[in-house]
Motif scaffolding. Structure first.
Motif, PDB file in Angstrom:
ATOM      1  N   SER A   1       0.843  -1.203   0.000  1.00 26.49           N
ATOM      2  CA  SER A   1       0.000   0.000   0.000  1.00 26.49           C
ATOM      3  C   SER A   1       0.879   1.254   0.000  1.00 26.49           C
ATOM      4  O   SER A   1       1.933   1.283   0.646  1.00 26.49           O
ATOM      5  N   PRO A   2       0.497   2.289  -0.791  1.00 25.09           N
ATOM      6  CA  PRO A   2      -0.801   2.495  -1.448  1.00 25.09           C
ATOM      7  C   PRO A   2      -0.906   1.946  -2.869  1.00 25.09           C
ATOM      8  O   PRO A   2      -1.851   2.277  -3.587  1.00 25.09           O
ATOM      9  N   ALA A   3       0.061   1.150  -3.307  1.00 23.75           N
ATOM     10  CA  ALA A   3      -0.053   0.554  -4.641  1.00 23.75           C
ATOM     11  C   ALA A   3      -1.254  -0.397  -4.685  1.00 23.75           C
ATOM     12  O   ALA A   3      -1.623  -1.009  -3.683  1.00 23.75           O
ATOM     13  N   ARG A   4      -1.837  -0.525  -5.865  1.00 23.77           N
ATOM     14  CA  ARG A   4      -2.935  -1.474  -6.066  1.00 23.77           C
ATOM     15  C   ARG A   4      -2.359  -2.879  -6.245  1.00 23.77           C
ATOM     16  O   ARG A   4      -1.351  -3.065  -6.924  1.00 23.77           O
ATOM     17  N   VAL A   5      -2.997  -3.877  -5.646  1.00 25.52           N
ATOM     18  CA  VAL A   5      -2.554  -5.265  -5.756  1.00 25.52           C
ATOM     19  C   VAL A   5      -3.636  -6.076  -6.467  1.00 25.52           C
ATOM     20  O   VAL A   5      -4.791  -6.115  -6.032  1.00 25.52           O
ATOM     21  N   ALA A   6      -3.259  -6.711  -7.584  1.00 23.92           N
ATOM     22  CA  ALA A   6      -4.155  -7.596  -8.330  1.00 23.92           C
ATOM     23  C   ALA A   6      -3.639  -9.023  -8.162  1.00 23.92           C
ATOM     24  O   ALA A   6      -2.532  -9.343  -8.604  1.00 23.92           O
ATOM     25  N   THR A   7      -4.426  -9.877  -7.522  1.00 23.26           N
ATOM     26  CA  THR A   7      -4.005 -11.239  -7.227  1.00 23.26           C
ATOM     27  C   THR A   7      -4.717 -12.228  -8.140  1.00 23.26           C
ATOM     28  O   THR A   7      -5.950 -12.206  -8.241  1.00 23.26           O
ATOM     29  N   LEU A   8      -3.937 -13.071  -8.815  1.00 24.66           N
ATOM     30  CA  LEU A   8      -4.463 -14.156  -9.633  1.00 24.66           C
ATOM     31  C   LEU A   8      -4.138 -15.465  -8.915  1.00 24.66           C
ATOM     32  O   LEU A   8      -2.988 -15.704  -8.548  1.00 24.66           O
ATOM     33  N   VAL A   9      -5.151 -16.316  -8.732  1.00 20.95           N
ATOM     34  CA  VAL A   9      -5.007 -17.491  -7.882  1.00 20.95           C
ATOM     35  C   VAL A   9      -5.329 -18.772  -8.646  1.00 20.95           C
ATOM     36  O   VAL A   9      -6.377 -18.874  -9.294  1.00 20.95           O
ATOM     37  N   VAL A  10      -4.422 -19.736  -8.572  1.00 18.92           N
ATOM     38  CA  VAL A  10      -4.732 -21.112  -8.934  1.00 18.92           C
ATOM     39  C   VAL A  10      -5.033 -21.818  -7.619  1.00 18.92           C
ATOM     40  O   VAL A  10      -4.137 -22.024  -6.797  1.00 18.92           O
ATOM     41  N   SER A  11      -6.293 -22.160  -7.408  1.00 23.28           N
ATOM     42  CA  SER A  11      -6.737 -22.626  -6.096  1.00 23.28           C
ATOM     43  C   SER A  11      -6.505 -24.120  -5.904  1.00 23.28           C
ATOM     44  O   SER A  11      -6.880 -24.930  -6.742  1.00 23.28           O
ATOM     45  N   ASP A  12      -5.910 -24.453  -4.753  1.00 20.75           N
ATOM     46  CA  ASP A  12      -5.732 -25.854  -4.384  1.00 20.75           C
ATOM     47  C   ASP A  12      -6.422 -26.171  -3.060  1.00 20.75           C
ATOM     48  O   ASP A  12      -6.103 -27.163  -2.408  1.00 20.75           O
ATOM     49  N   VAL A  13      -7.345 -25.306  -2.628  1.00 23.17           N
ATOM     50  CA  VAL A  13      -7.964 -25.514  -1.320  1.00 23.17           C
ATOM     51  C   VAL A  13      -9.438 -25.862  -1.467  1.00 23.17           C
ATOM     52  O   VAL A  13     -10.124 -25.358  -2.363  1.00 23.17           O
ATOM     53  N   PRO A  14      -9.955 -26.729  -0.610  1.00 16.57           N
ATOM     54  CA  PRO A  14     -11.382 -27.044  -0.641  1.00 16.57           C
ATOM     55  C   PRO A  14     -12.227 -25.792  -0.441  1.00 16.57           C
ATOM     56  O   PRO A  14     -11.977 -24.992   0.454  1.00 16.57           O
ATOM     57  N   GLY A  15     -13.211 -25.611  -1.297  1.00 15.56           N
ATOM     58  CA  GLY A  15     -14.085 -24.449  -1.205  1.00 15.56           C
ATOM     59  C   GLY A  15     -13.573 -23.221  -1.926  1.00 15.56           C
ATOM     60  O   GLY A  15     -14.293 -22.235  -2.069  1.00 15.56           O
ATOM     61  N   ASP A  16     -12.306 -23.254  -2.388  1.00 11.60           N
ATOM     62  CA  ASP A  16     -11.729 -22.177  -3.195  1.00 11.60           C
ATOM     63  C   ASP A  16     -11.758 -20.811  -2.516  1.00 11.60           C
ATOM     64  O   ASP A  16     -11.975 -19.783  -3.152  1.00 11.60           O
TER      65      ASP A  16
END
Length: 417
Positions: free
Chosen positions: A171-186
């Motif tokens: 912060s204060p930069a913007r953070v864009a997160t891209l996720v490959v999900s490996d968890v139950p329920g995502d």
């Protein structure tokens, strides 16, 4: 024999979770300032390569992945480190990532490429703790049988980077997160213990999990857990308000695609769940009971059918054998369907490595236990010693794929004819 079809379904599920196309169609808006790419996880090097190829503006960054999972990138540095127990390489990479996101401005963008395995690959001990402490914590959690959601909430208490702390640093930069999900329920905040997302659990809940699963912590970690230092950002922390999160690949998407492929082969497909948790041998008992019911009574699904499921089981260590949770699942399944005709199954980790061995998982059918006994392996003894890898290696039924470039958790398929 249904093994070729089972492996085809497994590989198809993996193909549907490859980061290349998914990253390309989920690019964030370009910033007026700098673009810094950071990331961690078993699929994050592949995500970095895909992002670099799709992004036509300037960028720089650093991503850490598991040993043997690296990719060649031109502008993003790839560092390899240890998993599932962190090492010095991951520790140094985490420090460098924190430095890269510090001192940014409103016009800058941080792109976080997060996938499963990132918890171990980003060791950043909280003040008062050491890398040795974090290694001991990881070993205790891996042996506890706790589900991944509980493990990662506990891990986040002892980290300078997890539980949204990295995003707060940016912060204060913007953070864009891209996720490959490996968890139950995502839940994206659970993946890699959510370095760029606030986690919903509290420290009080983490303390309850430590007691419930009998996790023995180093003295310094226990003191931190009992206190109120190293707080994580709250869900409504204004430093995280402008950030975005997108899940670009998950078990649900892969299982659905595998089901479609099965139907093309003339098999009805039933997805039991994409978020199954629990002790691997116990989950195997439930799957076996359903498979036997279908084989013997043609209910609750009619033959021929393939049962598909995902999620992340756990293994409570009782012995000193070799094998991950998927091999343990199919070994317990082999015992439960011993002598039953018409059932063939596969369980594998979609990242290609089940635990710490070289296999993704293993195959099983109604004669597996018999073949093991003929090879001098008692299946019950092997299960009691957590030695599923040796048992399947003895009869040549391991599934070996090598690193796959993605990670959307466990994949299980059981065909009943």
């Amino acid at each position: 024999m249904d093994r070729p079809l089972l492996e085809e379904l497994f590989r198809h599920a993996i193909a549907m979770a490859q980061p290349g196309l998914a990253v390309k169609v989920n690019l964030p808006p370009k910033p007026a300032g700098k673009t810094i790419v950071i990331g961690a996880g078993k699929a994050s090097a592949q995500m970095a390569r895909a992002f670099e190829q799709a992004w036509d503006g300037p960028l720089s960054g650093l991503v850490v992945t598991r040993y043997g999972y690296g990719e060649r990138c031109e502008r993003i540095e790839i560092v390899e480190a240890a998993h599932p127990v962190p090492d010095e390489s991951g520790f140094l990479a985490a420090r460098r990532i924190m430095e890269k996101v510090s001192g940014l401005g409103h016009d800058d963008l941080v792109v976080a490429l997060i996938s499963g395995g990132g918890s171990a690959l980003l060791p950043a001990p909280a003040p008062g703790l050491t890398l040795d402490d974090e290694q001991l914590i990881n070993r205790a959690l891996l042996a506890s049988g706790a589900p991944i959601s509980a493990m990662n909430l506990i891990r986040s208490q002892f980290s300078a980077i997890k539980g949204g702390r990295l995003a707060a640093m940016a912060s204060p930069a913007r953070v864009a997160t891209l996720v490959v999900s490996d968890v139950p329920g995502d839940d994206p905040a659970i993946v890699a213990s959510g370095p760029t997302m606030a986690i919903s659990g509290t420290r009080a809940l983490a303390r309850k999990y430590v007691g419930l699963y009998g996790v023995i912590l180093p003295a310094a970690a226990q003191r931190l857990l009992d206190g109120d230092t190293n707080p994580a950002p709250a869900l409504d922390d204004p430093r995280l308000a402008a950030n975005t999160v997108r899940i670009i690949a998950s078990a649900a998407l892969s299982l659905s695609s595998a089901a479609d492929m099965a139907r093309q082969h003339g098999l009805e497909a039933a997805i039991l769940s994409d978020s199954i948790e629990g002790e691997a041998r116990d989950v195997a008992q439930v799957h076996a009971a359903i498979a036997r019911e279908i084989a013997q009574r043609n209910q609750p699904f009619r033959k021929p059918v393939v049962l598909l499921s995902g999620g992340e089981t756990t293994v409570t260590l009782r012995g000193n054998g070799r094998g991950g949770r998927n091999a343990e699942f199919v070994l317990a399944l082999a015992i439960a369907i011993d002598g039953v005709e018409g059932i063939t199954a596969l369980a594998g980790d979609t990242d290609g490595i089940d635990g710490t061995q070289d296999n993704a998982g293993a195959f099983v059918d109604g004669q597996t236990a018999t073949r093991m006994r003929k090879a001098g392996i008692d299946p019950l003894t092997a299960l009691g010693n957590n030695d599923a890898y040796s048992a399947f290696a003895a009869i040549g039924d391991l599934l070996i794929t090598g690193p796959t470039g993605t990670n959307v958790n466990d994949f299980r398929a059981i065909i009943i004819r």
